[in-house]
Write a protein that holds these residues in place. Structure first.
Motif, PDB file in Angstrom:
ATOM      1  N   VAL B 303      -4.615   1.955  -4.872  1.00 39.06           N
ATOM      2  CA  VAL B 303      -4.329   2.170  -3.447  1.00 39.06           C
ATOM      3  C   VAL B 303      -4.779   0.909  -2.710  1.00 39.06           C
ATOM      4  O   VAL B 303      -5.865   0.401  -2.975  1.00 39.06           O
ATOM      5  CB  VAL B 303      -5.094   3.410  -2.923  1.00 39.06           C
ATOM      6  N   PHE B 305      -5.759  -0.964   0.806  1.00 38.02           N
ATOM      7  CA  PHE B 305      -6.339  -0.541   2.090  1.00 38.02           C
ATOM      8  C   PHE B 305      -6.694  -1.769   2.924  1.00 38.02           C
ATOM      9  O   PHE B 305      -7.536  -2.566   2.550  1.00 38.02           O
ATOM     10  CB  PHE B 305      -7.592   0.313   1.787  1.00 38.02           C
ATOM     11  N   GLN B 331      -7.371   7.057  -8.144  1.00 34.10           N
ATOM     12  CA  GLN B 331      -6.847   5.692  -8.088  1.00 34.10           C
ATOM     13  C   GLN B 331      -7.965   4.676  -7.826  1.00 34.10           C
ATOM     14  O   GLN B 331      -9.006   5.026  -7.257  1.00 34.10           O
ATOM     15  CB  GLN B 331      -5.794   5.553  -6.968  1.00 34.10           C
ATOM     16  N   VAL B 333      -9.200   1.791  -5.540  1.00 32.05           N
ATOM     17  CA  VAL B 333      -8.882   1.390  -4.164  1.00 32.05           C
ATOM     18  C   VAL B 333      -9.309  -0.054  -3.934  1.00 32.05           C
ATOM     19  O   VAL B 333     -10.458  -0.418  -4.200  1.00 32.05           O
ATOM     20  CB  VAL B 333      -9.600   2.303  -3.141  1.00 32.05           C
ATOM     21  N   THR B 349     -13.828   2.000  -5.861  1.00 30.66           N
ATOM     22  CA  THR B 349     -13.487   1.255  -4.648  1.00 30.66           C
ATOM     23  C   THR B 349     -14.002  -0.181  -4.734  1.00 30.66           C
ATOM     24  O   THR B 349     -15.205  -0.396  -4.919  1.00 30.66           O
ATOM     25  CB  THR B 349     -14.081   1.961  -3.414  1.00 30.66           C
ATOM     26  N   THR B 366       1.108   0.336  -7.593  1.00 29.85           N
ATOM     27  CA  THR B 366       0.530   0.720  -6.297  1.00 29.85           C
ATOM     28  C   THR B 366       1.073   2.072  -5.863  1.00 29.85           C
ATOM     29  O   THR B 366       2.280   2.285  -5.798  1.00 29.85           O
ATOM     30  CB  THR B 366       0.821  -0.368  -5.241  1.00 29.85           C
ATOM     31  N   ARG B 367       0.182   2.985  -5.564  1.00 34.83           N
ATOM     32  CA  ARG B 367       0.563   4.365  -5.271  1.00 34.83           C
ATOM     33  C   ARG B 367       0.587   4.688  -3.782  1.00 34.83           C
ATOM     34  O   ARG B 367       1.298   5.582  -3.351  1.00 34.83           O
ATOM     35  CB  ARG B 367      -0.412   5.335  -5.952  1.00 34.83           C
ATOM     36  N   ALA B 368      -0.276   4.006  -3.004  1.00 37.94           N
ATOM     37  CA  ALA B 368      -0.322   4.295  -1.567  1.00 37.94           C
ATOM     38  C   ALA B 368      -0.911   3.105  -0.824  1.00 37.94           C
ATOM     39  O   ALA B 368      -1.522   2.214  -1.428  1.00 37.94           O
ATOM     40  CB  ALA B 368      -1.153   5.543  -1.298  1.00 37.94           C
ATOM     41  N   PHE B 369      -0.701   3.104   0.496  1.00 40.58           N
ATOM     42  CA  PHE B 369      -1.149   2.001   1.340  1.00 40.58           C
ATOM     43  C   PHE B 369      -1.831   2.615   2.560  1.00 40.58           C
ATOM     44  O   PHE B 369      -1.224   3.401   3.294  1.00 40.58           O
ATOM     45  CB  PHE B 369       0.088   1.183   1.741  1.00 40.58           C
ATOM     46  N   ILE B 370      -3.138   2.304   2.714  1.00 45.31           N
ATOM     47  CA  ILE B 370      -3.835   2.751   3.929  1.00 45.31           C
ATOM     48  C   ILE B 370      -3.768   1.584   4.907  1.00 45.31           C
ATOM     49  O   ILE B 370      -4.266   0.491   4.609  1.00 45.31           O
ATOM     50  CB  ILE B 370      -5.305   3.120   3.647  1.00 45.31           C
ATOM     51  N   LEU B 427      -4.572  11.161   1.556  1.00 44.31           N
ATOM     52  CA  LEU B 427      -4.292  10.289   0.411  1.00 44.31           C
ATOM     53  C   LEU B 427      -3.664  11.079  -0.729  1.00 44.31           C
ATOM     54  O   LEU B 427      -2.665  10.657  -1.327  1.00 44.31           O
ATOM     55  CB  LEU B 427      -5.587   9.631  -0.067  1.00 44.31           C
ATOM     56  N   ILE B 431       0.206  10.641  -2.241  1.00 47.22           N
ATOM     57  CA  ILE B 431       0.313  10.214  -3.651  1.00 47.22           C
ATOM     58  C   ILE B 431       0.956  11.304  -4.515  1.00 47.22           C
ATOM     59  O   ILE B 431       1.827  11.010  -5.334  1.00 47.22           O
ATOM     60  CB  ILE B 431      -1.083   9.842  -4.209  1.00 47.22           C
TER      61      ILE B 431
END
Lengths: 533, 533
Positions: B303, B305, B331, B333, B349, B366-370, B427, B431
Motif C-alpha cells: 500500500v 501512502f 500488506q 505499507v 510499515t 500495489t493494492r491501494a493508495f492512501i 483500507l 483492497i
C-alpha cells in the motif's frame, strides 16, 4: 479492457501505436445508416478506414438511391422503398432546375424551402418504408451490432438505435443549423453564434444581432416542421412516445465536419470532435487526360470549375454568360458540366463530365476554384490553398461562401443575377490580387496544423464507442433537466419565495411591535388628552 | 508557413510525423512564468519536452522559492523578492500545521481561507517585486519571446504578457474554480456544473442546486478578493487601467489539467485542450530500496501512502492512530513521512522520506493508495488503476476525492475526525471488495483511451501558439461583448420597444377610428333624441 493491466504505457511513445493496438485488438460490428447525397462521400472514407482495421460494416441502403453504391469495404443491406428509380431521378433533376429559377427577394426563402423539401420528403418515405419492413428489422435485431454510425440530419437512425438499444456516433455537417447544439444541450448564445442563412460572422453589429435573434425562432419552427412526422412514425414503431431530445440524447459522440479555421469559435461539448477537411485526401497523380490539360496550360495554369454533384445542367443563357466570362482569362478552365455545351465556349475552356477535384486543386498550377461553396468543395479549396469564386446555390452554401469571403480568401457572386462581366472580374481579382492567395494559404496552414488528422480522429472515436459500448461519462447532465431546471428558474423562484416570506414576516413583526409600542403611547396620549379636556 | 506549399499531406500517414516536422522546422523562444508548488511539477514535464525539441526556454523564478530548481532544460531568470528563505519555509510549515488544527463546522471555511492566503499572499509579494525590478523587466523586454507559458491561477503572468505584447498559453488545474470558464467566456450553467468545495456531482438534487447557486456568488467574491490588488499593481505598471477580462482574454490556449473521465462533462471552448493525467509517466524501474520492499511483500503486496509535498509532518496523536490502523492489514505499507516516527509503528510499515510515487502505483503488486487527493496523486492513482483511500486536506482535494468516491473507486475519510478503526476498515474495503479494483480499472482504461497523449497534446499547442504567434481564430467573440449584449438584453429591449410602440399606435388608431365612427353616431343619436323631445 483487461489488456491494459499488462500493457506498458504508450504515453509519449506515440498515440497512434496505442490507437492501432486497440484497433487490432478486437473486431467489432458497425451498423451504418447514412444520408444519400454528397454528405455520404466523406462518411464513406471513414467506413473504408474502419473496414481496413478489420471491423465488420453493414450499410443500410434504400433500394432506390443515388450514391450509396456497392463496395468491397462494407456489406449493403437493401430495404424496399415505395417509389421507383425514375421518381428519384426526376426529383433530383427538378431540384437542380429549380435552383436556377427566377425568384423575387420575397419568395426566395419559400422557393428554397420547397426545393429542399423535394429531396427531404423522399428521405422520410425511405424511413417509413424501412420501419415498416419486418424482414429488415428482424435482420437488424438479430445482427448484434456494437454501435450505429449515422448522419443525424434527419432522425431515422436514432429511431433504429433506440429500438436496437445500441448507441450512436453522429457524423454531421452542422446543417440544419444548430441541430448539434440543441440536441447535445450545448449553450448556443444568439449574440455570438450566427444562425444559418444569415451569412453573419460571430462579430455582429447590433442590427445583425436583432436579425439573428429573430432567425433563431424560425429555426425552431423549421425543426418542428421537419421532424414532427418522424416522431409520429417513431411512436408507432417503438410503441411508446419519444421526444427528439430523448432520441438524440442517446448518441455518444458528435463527429462534426467543420473546424474553427472555417467556423467561428463557439461553445462546444466534450463529446464533440471536429473533423472538418476530412475529405481532403493526399494528392494523387492526375489521370492522363487531366495531366495533359494541366501541362498544356503553360505559365497561366488552370482554373477548376464545378457546381457540385447536385447540379449538372444550367439554363443555356446562364451557361453562355459563364462561357463568355471564362473566355476572358488566360488560364485553362476545366469545367465539370454534363449539359449541352454552350455555343460560345472559348478555346481555353474544357468541358468534362467528371473531374478529380481534390487532385486538381492540390496541383501547384491551379490558380482558382469556381465552386457552389458546398462543404466538401470549400474544404478542398481551403485545404489546398486555392482562392475561390463562390456561387452559392442552396442550404449552407451561402454561409460557407461568406466564411471564405470574410477572410479574404474568395469572392461571392449571385449566380442568378451576375453578368458575364462580374464573373470575369471576380476571376481576375482572385487570381491577380495576391492577397487572396496569401490569405487562403495562411488559412490552409492553420487548418492543417493540428495534432491528429481528421480521418484518424473520426476512426478513433467510432472505435472508442464500439469498444466501450458508448461514452456515458461524456453525457451532459443537462439531458436530464427540463428548460426551467436548466436555467435554474425553479431555484430562483424558491429563493425569492424564501426572501419574500422572510420580508413578509419581518414586516408583520415590525408592524406588530410598532403597534404594541406606539399604539400604547397613542392610547395613553389620547387618554391623557381626554382627561385634560 | 510556406513550407506547406511543397509538402505532401501527412493526413493518414501519422499526425506525429507532421508534428515533429513542425517541431524541427524552427526553434522558438518561450518565456515561462510558473506558480511555485506542486502545480509546477507537470508544467516542468512539458517544458522538458519543448526543450528537447530545440526551443529556448527561460523560466522566471523568484530568488526565494520552493520547487523551481535549476535544470539543463531551461534557463532560470531569477528576480529579487522582499522576504528571506526562512519566511517561505515558515509559512509552508505553518500551512502544513494548520491543516491539522481543530476547527468547528462553522469556521471550517474561514480557517481554510486564511491558511491558503498564507501562501497566496507570498505569491502577490513576488509579483509586486518582479514588476518593480527594472533590470528583470528590461531583460524581458529585450528578449523577444514568441509566447508566454504560464499558470493563470493568479494573474501576474498576464500582466507581463500585456506589457510585452505577447500571447500566452495557460496551463491550469481548474482551481480556483470556474476561473477558466469566466475568463474564457465559456457558459457555465450553475444547474449542471458543481461549484468548488460543494463536492457535488453534475447530477444534483434540487437542494444541491440551490446550494450550488448560492456558492456561485461566493466564487465571485473570492475572485474579487484575490485579484483586485493585482489590478492595482497592473495599472501602476502598465500605466493604464485594465480588467481581469482584458488581461486573461489575450491568452490563446487553455491547457486544462483534467479530463472527462475524472471531471463531469460541461460546456467548453475550442481553445481548450484537456491534458489530465499528463503527470502519469511510463513506469520506470524502482530504486533498489523500493524494489526490495515490494518483492518482500509477498502475495499481499503493498500500500502506498503519501499526503503530498505540502505535508510532511502530522500531529503525533494522529500519526499514532494512523500507524495503528496500518498495522492491521497484511500488506506492506510504504509511508512517505518526514516527521518523528510514531512509537507504535507496526512491522509492515516502512517510513520513507521520499517515494517514487508513480512507479510504485504502476507496480502490479500495489493494492491501494492512501492519498490527500491532490490532483497529481489522484490522476496517478486513476491512471495506474489503484483503488484509493482519500484524505482530502484543502483546496480542490475534497472535490477530487468525491469524484473518485462517487465512481466507486475509493473511500473518503476525514483525516481530522477519523479513528484508527475507520482507516483500517477503509483500507480493507478498497483492497478486498473487488468492485473498487474493477471500477478504477475501468476508469483507467477510459482515461488512457484517447487519440493523443496529454503530453504530446500540450507540447503541440504550445508550439502551435509559438509558430502562429497566437490563435486569434479561436478567440470567442464574447470577449468583445458586455454582459447585457452577451445575453441579448439590449436586443430584447429593442424588440419590446418596437412591439410596445406598434401596440400603442394601433390602440391610438383604433381609439381614433372608434371615436370617429361611434362618436358621430353618438352625436347623431343625441341630436335625434333632442329633436324628438
Amino acid at each position: 479492457m483487461k489488456a491494459h493491466i499488462f500493457l506498458p504505457f504508450y504515453w509519449g511513445v506515440g498515440s497512434l501505436f496505442f490507437l492501432s493496438f486497440w484497433g487490432m485488438a478486437e473486431s467489432e460490428k458497425l451498423l451504418v445508416f447514412p444520408q444519400d447525397g454528397s454528405h455520404w462521400l466523406s462518411m464513406r472514407d471513414v467506413i473504408e478506414e474502419l473496414s481496413k482495421k478489420g471491423h465488420e460494416i453493414v450499410v443500410l441502403v434504400p433500394e432506390v438511391n443515388l450514391l450509396l453504391k456497392e463496395s468491397k469495404f462494407y456489406k449493403r443491406k437493401l430495404y424496399p422503398v415505395s417509389y421507383p428509380q425514375a421518381e428519384l431521378d426526376n426529383r433530383f433533376e427538378a431540384f437542380g432546375h429549380n435552383l436556377f429559377a427566377e425568384r423575387s427577394f420575397l419568395n426566395k426563402a419559400w422557393v428554397e424551402y420547397w426545393n429542399v423539401r423535394l429531396i427531404i420528403d423522399m428521405f422520410f418515405l425511405n424511413c417509413d418504408s424501412l420501419l415498416k419492413d419486418p424482414e429488415t428489422i428482424r435482420y437488424l435485431e438479430e445482427s448484434q451490432f456494437d454501435a450505429l454510425f449515422t448522419d443525424p440530419a434527419l432522425p431515422c437512425g436514432m429511431i433504429l438505435a433506440e429500438h436496437l438499444s445500441i448507441t450512436s456516433v453522429y457524423f454531421f455537417r452542422g446543417f440544419p443549423c444548430a441541430l448539434e447544439h440543441t440536441m447535445s444541450r450545448t449553450p448556443n448564445p444568439v449574440s455570438t453564434i450566427p444562425r444559418c442563412y444569415t451569412a453573419f460572422s460571430h462579430q455582429m453589429t447590433f442590427y445583425q444581432r436583432v436579425i439573428n435573434f429573430l432567425v433563431n425562432y424560425l429555426e425552431t419552427l423549421l425543426f418542428k416542421d421537419l421532424y414532427t412526422k418522424y416522431l409520429d412514425i417513431a411512436a408507432d414503431f417503438l410503441k411508446k412516445e419519444v421526444t427528439l431530445s430523448s432520441l438524440y440524447g442517446q448518441g455518444s459522440i458528435w463527429l462534426l465536419r467543420y473546424d474553427f479555421v472555417f467556423e467561428y469559435p463557439r461553445p462546444i461539448m466534450p463529446n464533440m470532435a471536429f473533423i472538418g477537411g476530412i475529405n481532403c485526401k493526399p494528392r494523387e497523380r492526375l489521370p492522363q487526360e487531366f495531366e495533359a490539360y494541366v501541362n498544356a496550360s503553360g505559365e497561366h495554369g488552370v482554373v477548376v470549375f464545378s457546381l457540385g454533384s447536385m447540379v449538372s445542367e444550367i439554363p443555356m443563357t446562364k451557361a453562355m454568360e459563364i462561357a463568355e466570362a471564362l473566355g476572358t482569362i488566360p488560364q485553362t478552365v476545366l469545367w465539370r458540366y454534363t449539359g449541352k455545351p454552350p455555343s460560345n465556349l472559348a478555346k481555353n475552356t474544357k468541358l468534362v463530365k467528371w473531374l478529380p477535384q481534390n487532385d486538381l486543386l492540390a496541383h501547384p498550377k491551379t490558380r482558382a476554384f469556381i465552386t457552389h461553396a458546398g462543404s466538401h468543395g470549400t474544404y478542398e479549396g481551403l485545404c489546398n490553398g486555392v482562392p475561390m469564386v463562390l456561387m452559392p446555390l442552396f442550404g449552407d452554401q451561402m454561409d460557407n461562401a461568406k466564411r471564405m469571403e470574410s477572410r479574404g480568401a474568395g469572392v461571392i457572386l449571385n449566380v442568378l443575377e451576375m453578368t458575364s462581366d462580374d464573373l470575369s472580374k471576380a476571376l481576375k481579382t482572385v487570381i491577380n490580387d495576391k492577397s487572396y492567395k496569401e490569405n487562403i494559404m495562411r488559412l490552409s496552414a492553420l487548418h492543417k496544423d493540428r495534432p491528429i488528422s481528421p480521418l484518424d480522429l473520426a476512426v478513433f472515436w467510432v472505435e472508442f464507442v464500439m469498444r466501450n459500448k458508448g461514452a456515458p461519462h461524456l453525457r451532459a447532465a443537462a439531458h436530464d433537466l427540463n428548460w426551467i431546471q436548466y436555467h435554474s428558474l425553479d431555484v430562483i423562484a424558491f429563493l425569492l419565495a424564501i426572501v419574500l416570506t422572510v420580508v413578509l414576516i419581518a414586516v408583520k413583526c415590525l408592524k406588530f411591535c410598532f403597534q404594541k409600542c406606539f399604539g400604547k403611547k397613542e392610547k395613553a396620549k389620547k387618554a391623557t388628552k381626554s382627561k385634560s379636556h
